[in-house]
Design a protein around this motif. Structure first.
Motif, mmCIF file in Angstrom:
data_model
loop_
_atom_site.group_PDB
_atom_site.id
_atom_site.type_symbol
_atom_site.label_atom_id
_atom_site.label_comp_id
_atom_site.label_asym_id
_atom_site.label_seq_id
_atom_site.Cartn_x
_atom_site.Cartn_y
_atom_site.Cartn_z
ATOM 1 N N HIS A 162 -1.024 -7.443 5.561
ATOM 2 C CA HIS A 162 -1.989 -7.705 6.625
ATOM 3 C C HIS A 162 -2.920 -8.838 6.210
ATOM 4 N N PHE A 206 0.834 -1.201 0.000
ATOM 5 C CA PHE A 206 0.000 0.000 0.000
ATOM 6 C C PHE A 206 0.873 1.258 0.000
ATOM 7 N N GLY A 223 0.497 5.575 4.805
ATOM 8 C CA GLY A 223 -0.642 4.856 5.380
ATOM 9 C C GLY A 223 -0.219 3.947 6.525
ATOM 10 N N PRO A 224 -1.172 3.207 7.092
ATOM 11 C CA PRO A 224 -0.879 2.404 8.284
ATOM 12 C C PRO A 224 0.147 1.285 8.073
ATOM 13 N N THR A 225 0.111 0.596 6.930
ATOM 14 C CA THR A 225 1.095 -0.473 6.702
ATOM 15 C C THR A 225 2.486 0.148 6.586
ATOM 16 N N ASP A 226 2.535 1.302 5.932
ATOM 17 C CA ASP A 226 3.793 2.033 5.763
ATOM 18 C C ASP A 226 4.338 2.488 7.121
ATOM 19 N N ALA A 249 -8.390 -4.612 0.652
ATOM 20 C CA ALA A 249 -7.902 -3.756 1.731
ATOM 21 C C ALA A 249 -8.816 -3.935 2.944
ATOM 22 N N VAL A 250 -8.268 -3.773 4.122
ATOM 23 C CA VAL A 250 -9.095 -3.922 5.313
ATOM 24 C C VAL A 250 -10.073 -2.757 5.461
ATOM 25 N N SER A 251 -9.705 -1.588 4.932
ATOM 26 C CA SER A 251 -10.639 -0.457 4.941
ATOM 27 C C SER A 251 -11.879 -0.808 4.121
ATOM 28 N N GLY A 257 -4.244 2.990 -1.170
ATOM 29 C CA GLY A 257 -3.813 2.868 0.217
ATOM 30 C C GLY A 257 -4.637 3.862 1.011
ATOM 31 N N THR A 258 -4.697 3.665 2.347
ATOM 32 C CA THR A 258 -5.469 4.644 3.108
ATOM 33 C C THR A 258 -4.637 5.893 3.424
ATOM 34 N N GLY A 259 -3.343 5.905 3.060
ATOM 35 C CA GLY A 259 -2.564 7.152 3.142
ATOM 36 C C GLY A 259 -3.201 8.194 2.234
ATOM 37 N N GLN A 281 -6.964 1.997 10.168
ATOM 38 C CA GLN A 281 -6.249 1.426 11.306
ATOM 39 C C GLN A 281 -5.677 2.504 12.235
ATOM 40 N N ALA A 295 -9.205 1.392 0.404
ATOM 41 C CA ALA A 295 -7.949 1.173 -0.321
ATOM 42 C C ALA A 295 -8.077 0.020 -1.313
#
Ligand code: MLT
Length: 312
Positions: A80, A24, A28-31, A148-150, A172-174, A191, A144
């Motif tokens: 994730h 992603f 964002g959260p993974t980043d 994606a989990v979002s 991505g959620t970023g 997240q 995302a």
């Protein structure tokens, strides 16, 4: 397994930087998680760990890239629970999560929060639901992408309230968060690794947490469950992988580096501040990750097929 130099001396892996691929966008959260772990992992490995954001198709482009990467220890992959939902969500998948990877260990469990743009005309879940009922066509829910989990969290929210919203996919959620902050979209489920500082600074509105217990980092934010969305429970697990065939010596060192990173006092404090849980030691193992992934694929497959959501 070692590299031979011209002088006859041996150089032991890793002799160059290790690439940590994430599926992603930056920011964002993974980043956030990848960049937090990269520094202590690099210390443990004796080589820098460089984060590579390979984005698109809900994480499946990066997963395919890693499945095909040389299995020399120089490519690792943080993903994730999308690793477990992709086989049911994508009809044509160029990788098999259970055949094309080596497992290094589980990484983190991260809860989510349901957010609105700062000037959204609702201040709590009940007001949000009333607004949605009256303005269904006007509310845009960001995510995302499929996998994606979002996206999953948004689906669960819409299914629990029985209302379909317009969804807007990002890489991505970023970037999705940038548009929420800019007011281009209305809602986002994301997240806590990204959302806690934004909630604390009141840069977004928060309608609830997605796990059925309040978070120590956000004690005043009610759960969705306690506000009437009974049984709402979404928590995001993460795993660290390498391409199939990566030498066991490298996998062992990578596992040691992961454990080292998760024990780092700075990392532990930051994770606690973001309400993220470090898994128990027996889960930060290849077997712990593989067993969990198998169980999650078995759990999600029927749910996703029943819901009839997939990409051709
Ligand atoms: C991200 O890092 O952008 C997120 O994990 C995407 C998502 O799965 O919602």
């Amino acid at each position: 397994w070692a590299l031979h130099t011209g002088a006859g001396a041996q150089t032991v892996w890793p002799d160059k930087p290790v690439t940590l691929v994430i599926p992603f966008a930056a920011g964002g959260p993974t980043d956030v998680v990848a960049r937090m772990l990269a520094i202590p992992m690099g210390k443990s490995l004796g080589q820098p760990v460089l984060v590579d954001n390979t984005v698109g198709a809900g994480g499946t482009i990066a997963t395919t890239k890693v499945a095909r990467a040389p299995a020399n220890g120089n490519t690792v992959f943080l993903h994730h629970m999308g690793m477990s939902t992709a086989p049911a969500l994508y009809k044509k998948l160029a990788f098999d999560p259970l055949k094309d990877f080596e497992y290094i260990g589980q990484v983190l469990d991260v809860p989510m929060t349901l957010l609105g743009r700062r000037d959204f005309p609702a201040n709590n879940l009940q007001e949000l639901l009333a607004y949605i009922r009256a303005n269904q066509d006007k509310v845009a829910l960001a995510n995302a992408g499929l996998g994606a989990v979002s996206h999953l969290c948004g689906l669960l929210f819409m299914s629990q309230i029985g209302i379909e919203l317009t969804t807007v996919p990002y890489k991505g959620t970023g970037p999705a968060m940038n548009d929420l902050l800019g007011g281009q979209v209305d809602l986002l489920c994301d997240q806590t690794t990204q959302t806690v500082p934004l909630i604390r600074d009141a840069r977004v509105k928060v309608f609830g947490v997605t796990v059925p217990r309040r978070l120590t980092a956000l004690p005043n934010v009610p759960t969705l469950d306690e506000q009437g969305l009974k049984g709402f429970d979404v928590k995001v697990w993460h795993g660290l992988y390498a391409p199939k065939g990566t030498p066991p010596e490298a996998l062992k060192k990578l596992n040691t580096a992961l454990r080292f990173a998760l024990q780092d006092p700075v990392v532990k404090q930051r994770l606690a501040d973001l309400s993220s849980d470090i898994p128990p030691a027996d889960k930060i193992t290849p077997e712990g990750l593989k067993t969990h992934l198998e169980a999650e694929i078995a759990r999600w497959g029927p749910v996703i097929r029943k819901a009839g959501i997939y990409a051709d």
